[in-house]
Design a protein around this motif. Structure first.
Motif, short mmCIF file in Angstrom:
data_model
loop_
_atom_site.label_atom_id
_atom_site.label_comp_id
_atom_site.label_asym_id
_atom_site.label_seq_id
_atom_site.Cartn_x
_atom_site.Cartn_y
_atom_site.Cartn_z
N ARG A 1 0.95 -1.06 -0.12
CA ARG A 1 0.09 0.04 -0.07
C ARG A 1 0.86 1.16 -0.11
O ARG A 1 0.97 1.91 0.86
CB ARG A 1 -0.80 -0.11 1.09
CG ARG A 1 -1.98 -1.11 1.27
CD ARG A 1 -3.05 -0.89 0.30
NE ARG A 1 -3.76 0.50 0.82
CZ ARG A 1 -4.70 0.43 1.44
NH1 ARG A 1 -5.30 -0.46 1.91
NH2 ARG A 1 -5.30 1.79 1.57
N GLU B 1 1.79 4.88 -1.92
CA GLU B 1 1.04 5.83 -2.69
C GLU B 1 2.13 6.38 -3.63
O GLU B 1 3.07 6.73 -3.47
CB GLU B 1 0.62 7.15 -1.92
CG GLU B 1 -0.47 6.77 -0.97
CD GLU B 1 -1.59 6.30 -1.95
OE1 GLU B 1 -2.08 6.84 -2.74
OE2 GLU B 1 -2.27 5.00 -1.49
N THR C 1 -19.29 1.55 -1.60
CA THR C 1 -19.04 0.30 -1.51
C THR C 1 -20.02 -0.78 -1.50
O THR C 1 -21.07 -0.28 -0.73
CB THR C 1 -18.01 0.00 -0.39
OG1 THR C 1 -18.59 0.18 0.94
CG2 THR C 1 -16.62 0.83 -0.65
N ASP D 1 -2.96 -0.83 -7.11
CA ASP D 1 -2.15 0.17 -6.36
C ASP D 1 -2.18 -0.61 -4.83
O ASP D 1 -2.57 0.07 -3.46
CB ASP D 1 -2.55 1.36 -5.91
CG ASP D 1 -1.99 2.22 -7.23
OD1 ASP D 1 -1.03 1.60 -7.73
OD2 ASP D 1 -2.54 3.30 -7.41
N ARG E 1 -4.81 -2.36 -3.65
CA ARG E 1 -5.91 -2.39 -2.96
C ARG E 1 -6.76 -3.44 -3.65
O ARG E 1 -6.54 -3.72 -5.08
CB ARG E 1 -6.70 -1.14 -3.38
CG ARG E 1 -6.09 0.03 -2.57
CD ARG E 1 -6.84 1.51 -2.85
NE ARG E 1 -6.36 2.49 -2.12
CZ ARG E 1 -5.46 3.17 -2.69
NH1 ARG E 1 -4.73 2.91 -3.93
NH2 ARG E 1 -4.82 4.29 -2.04
N TRP F 1 -12.23 -1.21 -8.35
CA TRP F 1 -11.44 -1.15 -7.11
C TRP F 1 -12.14 -0.24 -5.99
O TRP F 1 -12.87 0.55 -6.54
CB TRP F 1 -10.08 -0.74 -7.26
CG TRP F 1 -9.93 0.63 -7.50
CD1 TRP F 1 -9.46 1.46 -6.42
CD2 TRP F 1 -10.04 1.35 -8.81
NE1 TRP F 1 -9.41 2.73 -7.32
CE2 TRP F 1 -9.52 2.55 -8.48
CE3 TRP F 1 -10.00 1.03 -10.12
CZ2 TRP F 1 -9.37 3.62 -9.36
CZ3 TRP F 1 -9.97 2.07 -10.98
CH2 TRP F 1 -9.81 3.16 -10.89
N GLU F 2 -11.91 -0.71 -4.81
CA GLU F 2 -12.31 0.26 -3.62
C GLU F 2 -11.19 1.16 -3.16
O GLU F 2 -10.03 0.60 -3.07
CB GLU F 2 -12.87 -0.90 -2.46
CG GLU F 2 -14.08 -1.58 -2.83
CD GLU F 2 -14.59 -2.57 -1.49
OE1 GLU F 2 -15.63 -2.80 -1.69
OE2 GLU F 2 -13.61 -2.66 -0.86
N GLN F 3 -11.53 2.26 -3.00
CA GLN F 3 -10.69 3.13 -2.19
C GLN F 3 -11.18 4.27 -1.52
O GLN F 3 -12.28 4.91 -1.78
CB GLN F 3 -9.67 3.94 -3.38
CG GLN F 3 -8.87 4.98 -2.99
CD GLN F 3 -8.13 5.47 -4.04
OE1 GLN F 3 -8.07 4.89 -5.14
NE2 GLN F 3 -7.08 6.47 -3.77
N GLY F 4 -10.91 4.46 -0.02
CA GLY F 4 -11.33 5.41 0.72
C GLY F 4 -12.83 5.28 0.64
O GLY F 4 -13.61 6.55 0.83
N TYR G 1 -14.56 2.35 -7.23
CA TYR G 1 -14.50 3.17 -8.55
C TYR G 1 -14.39 2.26 -9.72
O TYR G 1 -13.75 1.11 -9.56
CB TYR G 1 -12.81 3.94 -8.51
CG TYR G 1 -12.94 5.03 -7.52
CD1 TYR G 1 -13.46 6.51 -8.00
CD2 TYR G 1 -12.65 4.89 -6.18
CE1 TYR G 1 -13.26 7.45 -7.02
CE2 TYR G 1 -12.70 5.76 -4.98
CZ TYR G 1 -13.06 7.14 -5.67
OH TYR G 1 -13.27 8.07 -4.75
N ASP H 1 -7.67 8.22 0.50
CA ASP H 1 -8.25 7.03 0.94
C ASP H 1 -7.86 7.11 2.63
O ASP H 1 -8.18 5.94 3.20
CB ASP H 1 -7.59 5.71 0.29
CG ASP H 1 -6.24 5.64 0.72
OD1 ASP H 1 -5.80 6.43 1.03
OD2 ASP H 1 -5.75 4.66 0.19
#
Length: 536
Positions: free
Chosen positions: A380, A382, A436, A470, A472, A498-501, A505, A536
């Motif tokens: 993970r 960035e 989500t 990335d 996730r 994908w899931e983020q924060g 998305y 996120d």
């Protein structure tokens, strides 16, 4: 000793031209009759640079003839037989055996990729040809599917078009003029302007193996600069179809020539695969310097020289080469594969809240698509997003995200979906941001895939692959379908979710199957530069 008139040309007093049957990297190929021996032959008419001075032109002719005569000495069942070398009216010609059958590129275009056993057979035949050529000091320098013939009836693999071959130690067109060859299949040391040896042909063979297994070169890009960047810098992860031969491919596609798998080892592994259906591990482990088992989207931010172990000098030479090659006539064999979701339907399509006719048409028939898994890093971390690649712009979307889209694409909104559409809607980049859902991206994509036949006419070849983006959790969905009208034609879609924060998305690209290479480039650019406005 030659005649020309009434559309009949005879060279060397015996070879009568009948019809043009092809064009190679350095000239035109004709079908001709050998009137002395009563047989059909192929004659390659080597092109000369008419901008050269008389003295330079003479030296070029001598060089071509010298290298052609060296190739004529090669004897191997998988090397084209050269019968004669002729100088006629100050132009050099190579007289070769005429192979009944098309090229490997033609075969892939008509029938799609081959299976691993056939790829291993082709690779083994080409290794045998390269062994003989390299032992004689001859480097091919343009190994690609278009220069490999498959004899009809026998399946014999024949390496041809030694028109830009190099005799080791001799001055060649590359050193005296400009870059020669097909960039997608060219070794990084040649692309970077370094002197290349026999290992450069082995790199090209590694690229060819990926191409015959998947339908296109792994370095296929929309621009010469993009190809150069991909060959010299990008971390490539071949799709699932390449995995049976991955130890060989990974060994051949080592960027540093000294680390590249030697011919004997590649031959041993391919023989073992043909015999057992499994590729053993190589005697020397090959780190995934250039390759891993899954595909990663194109990174458009050029890494520092130290990241790839290359010197600043190489960076400068490579940059200069882009400019030099851009002005040269380079034959690039293009095999386009393909690129559609209930969510990818453009505004005005079935399942959309509005109706608008589509202006897209495609005459291309569907062909197999490489199955790819989008993966970057398992940690993970960035990573700053890249700026827009050439031909793209960064769109700061009011929907709360930014990404690279091709210049000239217009933005439209259809409910929760945002689209960036090319003129005529030929290419469609779609983005959807939602809350989500239980089960994560995998369950969301599998639900969409289950609804595929309802939302996408002619839905077929659908596949959902769990992966990461990335670091996730993510899922990649690919499929082919018929488009929303007969005029639109068959299409292919690549969709990453994908899931983020705390948000989900979804980014996808839909393209005609015959334009899938460009669609893939748009997908890579969009996913690789995508940044939500909230962290996120």
């Amino acid at each position: 000793m030659g005649t020309e008139g009434d559309n009949v040309r005879v060279i060397g007093g015996r070879y009568r031209f009948e019809a043009r049957i092809g064009r190679g990297g350095m000239g035109v190929v004709w079908r001709a009759s050998d009137t002395l021996l009563g047989r059909q032959v192929a004659v390659k008419e080597l092109g000369l640079d008419d901008s050269l001075s008389e003295d330079d032109a003479r030296q070029q002719r001598e060089r071509m003839l010298r290298e052609a005569r060296a190739v004529a000495q090669l004897r191997h069942p998988n090397i084209i037989v050269v019968h004669d070398v002729v100088l006629h009216d100050e132009h050099p010609y190579i007289v070769m055996e005429l192979i009944s059958g098309g090229s490997l590129a033609d075969r892939i275009a008509r029938q799609g990729p081959v299976d691993a056993t056939e790829a291993a057979r082709i690779g083994l035949a080409l290794l045998g040809a390269l062994r003989v050529a390299h032992a004689a000091g001859v480097l091919h320098r343009d190994l690609k599917p278009a220069n490999v013939l498959i004899e009809a009836g026998t399946g014999r693999v024949v390496l041809t078009d030694f028109g830009i071959a190099q005799v080791e130690g001799a001055s060649t067109l590359t050193e005296t003029g400009g870059f020669v060859g097909s960039p997608e299949y060219t070794a990084p040391e040649r692309m970077a302007g370094e002197r290349a040896g026999a290992g450069a042909d082995l790199w090209s063979l590694g690229v060819l193996l990926v191409a015959v297994l998947t339908g296109e070169s792994p370095f296929r890009r929309d621009s010469l600069g993009g190809i150069l960047h991909a060959v010299v810098y990008e971390e490539l992860r071949p799709p699932a179809e390449a995995e049976p031969l991955l130890p060989v491919i990974q060994g051949l596609l080592q960027r540093e020539p000294a680390r590249r798998m030697p011919l004997d080892e590649a031959e041993r592994l391919l023989r073992a695969y043909i015999a057992t259906g499994a590729t053993p591990q190589p005697a020397v482990p090959y780190a995934a310097d250039a390759l891993r088992p899954t595909y990663t989207p194109t990174r458009y931010d050029v890494p520092p020289a130290a990241r790839r172990g290359r010197s600043p000098r190489v960076l400068l030479v490579a940059a200069a080469l882009v400019a030099a090659v851009a002005g040269a006539a380079i034959a690039i064999a293009v095999l386009l594969s393909q690129q559609g979701t209930g969510d990818n339907a453009p505004p005005g399509s079935p399942g959309s809240s509005s109706r608008r006719p589509s202006g897209s048409a495609s005459s291309a028939s569907p062909s197999p698509t490489p199955t790819v898994t989008v993966t970057r890093r398992e940690t993970r971390t960035e990573t700053p997003r890249a700026s827009a690649p050439s031909g793209y712009r960064i769109a700061d979307d009011p929907g709360g995200f930014r990404l690279a889209v091709p210049k000239g694409f217009r933005r439209e909104v259809d409910g929760p979906r945002v689209f960036y559409l090319s003129p005529g809607d030929t290419f469609r980049i779609g983005i959807k941001v939602t809350d989500t859902v239980g089960g994560g991206p995998g369950e969301a994509q599998r639900k969409s895939a289950a609804d595929g036949p309802k939302n996408n006419p002619g839905y077929r070849a659908g596949k959902v692959t769990d992966t990461t983006h990335d670091g996730r959790a993510a899922a990649l969905w690919e499929f082919t379908w018929n488009g929303f009208s007969a005029a639109e034609g068959a299409r292919h879609t690549v969709d990453l979710c994908w899931e983020q924060g705390g948000r989900m998305y979804d980014v996808w690209v839909s393209a005609p199957v015959g334009e899938a290479g460009r669609g893939r480039a748009h997908f890579d650019a969009a996913v690789d530069t995508f940044v939500p406005s909230a962290g996120d």
